[in-house]
Motif scaffolding. Structure first.
Motif, PDB file in Angstrom:
ATOM      1  N   GLY A  21      -7.169   4.750  -4.527  1.00  0.00           N
ATOM      2  CA  GLY A  21      -7.587   3.567  -5.034  1.00  0.00           C
ATOM      3  C   GLY A  21      -8.971   3.718  -5.467  1.00  0.00           C
ATOM      4  N   GLN A  72      -2.172   7.162  -0.658  1.00  0.00           N
ATOM      5  CA  GLN A  72      -2.597   6.269  -2.115  1.00  0.00           C
ATOM      6  C   GLN A  72      -4.038   6.621  -2.143  1.00  0.00           C
ATOM      7  OE1 GLN A  72      -1.431   2.231  -2.296  1.00  0.00           O
ATOM      8  NE2 GLN A  72       0.797   2.676  -1.782  1.00  0.00           N
ATOM      9  N   ASP A  84      -4.010   3.728  -7.515  1.00  0.00           N
ATOM     10  CA  ASP A  84      -2.780   3.008  -6.898  1.00  0.00           C
ATOM     11  C   ASP A  84      -3.055   1.556  -6.417  1.00  0.00           C
ATOM     12  OD1 ASP A  84      -0.688   5.163  -6.891  1.00  0.00           O
ATOM     13  OD2 ASP A  84      -2.195   6.029  -5.359  1.00  0.00           O
ATOM     14  N   TYR A  85      -4.387   1.283  -6.379  1.00  0.00           N
ATOM     15  CA  TYR A  85      -4.965   0.045  -6.091  1.00  0.00           C
ATOM     16  C   TYR A  85      -6.492  -0.081  -6.622  1.00  0.00           C
ATOM     17  CZ  TYR A  85      -7.166   2.192  -1.699  1.00  0.00           C
ATOM     18  OH  TYR A  85      -7.644   3.009  -0.896  1.00  0.00           O
ATOM     19  N   GLY A 135      -1.127   2.389 -12.021  1.00  0.00           N
ATOM     20  CA  GLY A 135      -0.700   3.674 -12.034  1.00  0.00           C
ATOM     21  C   GLY A 135       0.712   3.710 -11.199  1.00  0.00           C
ATOM     22  N   THR A 136       1.221   2.771 -10.908  1.00  0.00           N
ATOM     23  CA  THR A 136       2.657   2.754 -10.045  1.00  0.00           C
ATOM     24  C   THR A 136       3.323   1.962 -11.249  1.00  0.00           C
ATOM     25  OG1 THR A 136       2.167   0.546  -8.907  1.00  0.00           O
ATOM     26  CG2 THR A 136       1.479   2.763  -8.084  1.00  0.00           C
ATOM     27  N   ALA A 175      -4.073   5.156   2.742  1.00  0.00           N
ATOM     28  CA  ALA A 175      -4.680   5.265   1.511  1.00  0.00           C
ATOM     29  C   ALA A 175      -5.989   5.270   1.676  1.00  0.00           C
ATOM     30  CB  ALA A 175      -4.493   3.646   0.986  1.00  0.00           C
ATOM     31  N   PRO A 194      -1.305  -1.249 -10.034  1.00  0.00           N
ATOM     32  CA  PRO A 194      -2.163  -1.275  -8.963  1.00  0.00           C
ATOM     33  C   PRO A 194      -2.052  -2.602  -8.318  1.00  0.00           C
ATOM     34  CG  PRO A 194      -3.639  -1.699 -10.982  1.00  0.00           C
ATOM     35  CD  PRO A 194      -2.294  -1.375 -11.442  1.00  0.00           C
ATOM     36  N   ARG A 235      -4.996  10.258 -13.077  1.00  0.00           N
ATOM     37  CA  ARG A 235      -4.013   9.082 -13.091  1.00  0.00           C
ATOM     38  C   ARG A 235      -4.756   7.897 -13.001  1.00  0.00           C
ATOM     39  NH1 ARG A 235      -2.592   7.823  -7.698  1.00  0.00           N
ATOM     40  NH2 ARG A 235      -3.109   9.705  -6.137  1.00  0.00           N
TER      41      ARG A 235
END
Length: 262
Positions: free
Chosen positions: A45, A43, A100-101, A129-130, A20, A134, A97
């Motif tokens: 973030g 990933q 992710d985190y 986003g998942t 990530a 996140p 998007r």
């Protein structure tokens, strides 16, 4: 942060040494290197920034001032929320998007006031986003075995600036977090020191842990950490890293070979 940092991240992604990376949406190299980043399997973030000035609007204070203001309850919370919303919106505009985190530049995401505004801006796990939303970096469970007292102290100070409060609120709101936290050190000592710390971190890493790093490939004359960033890259890209991962039966999440559909 700069093109040397981006180059280090992209090269390590190709080697399968990262899972990530965090996007500094106002950074001067963000637009230039983003297409290459989005072509990786990393990933991505949001690296929430309230302390590093790139001429962006909103809250931007020296770290010490931000910490003091947060703990005195004097943060302008409406301005903090506006800064968070703007960075989340820009992240989505740039990448297409949600993140992710989320973590924080200099770990600002965990400070009192900031953490509440961040969780409100994310709107609960359903807004992520998942599928589960996140995840949010937790600095509060550092792995410290085998490290000298100065590094143990630094890791505990970072955690003490708000990790426990963030964890309670994040879990109550349905957000997941990493299990343990590794990678805190003093940005000194070149390759030999970073090799020593990395071998100790990996020896105690557990499933779900996050190990932060700060690599660069090449130097940026405006980056005071440029030399140590290059040392990090050398260690992360090197044969010793591969051997430590094998010795401790560790896999960097997201770097496993993809299974072909049957």
């Amino acid at each position: 942060m700069n093109t040397a940092v981006d180059a280090g991240i992209l090269r390590l992604a190709q080697l399968g040494r990262l899972s990530a990376t965090s996007l500094l949406v106002d950074g001067p190299a963000a637009m230039q290197d983003l297409p290459a980043l989005l072509d990786t399997r990393l990933q991505v973030g949001l690296h929430l920034n309230l302390t590093e000035s790139f001429g962006q609007p909103g809250v931007c204070l020296p770290l010490k001032t931000l910490i003091q203001t947060a703990y005195l309850g004097r943060l302008p919370l409406d301005q903090v929320r506006h800064s968070i919303d703007r960075q989340l919106d820009l992240f989505q505009t740039l990448t297409g998007r949600r993140p992710d985190y989320v973590d924080g530049h200099q770990h600002v995401h965990q400070l009192p006031g900031v953490r509440d505004q961040l969780l409100a801006a994310l709107g609960g796990a359903s807004g992520g986003g998942t599928a589960a939303g996140p995840w949010i970096r937790d600095t509060g469970r550092p792995r410290l075995a085998g490290l000298p007292w100065r590094l143990r102290l630094k890791a505990r100070v970072i955690a003490g600036l708000g990790a426990a409060g963030l964890r309670r609120r994040a879990l109550a709101a349905g957000f997941s977090q990493n299990s343990g936290f590794l990678g805190v050190y003093d940005f000194k000592g070149g390759v030999p020191a970073y090799e020593a710390w990395m071998s100790r971190w990996l020896a105690q890493a557990r499933d779900g842990d996050t190990l932060m790093c700060h690599p660069a490939w090449g130097a940026d004359p405006l980056d005071a950490l440029a030399a140590q960033r290059q040392a990090e890259y050398a260690v992360l890209a090197g044969a010793s890293m591969a051997q430590w991962l094998a010795d401790h039966h560790l896999t960097i999440a997201g770097t496993e070979p993809r299974k072909e559909p049957s």
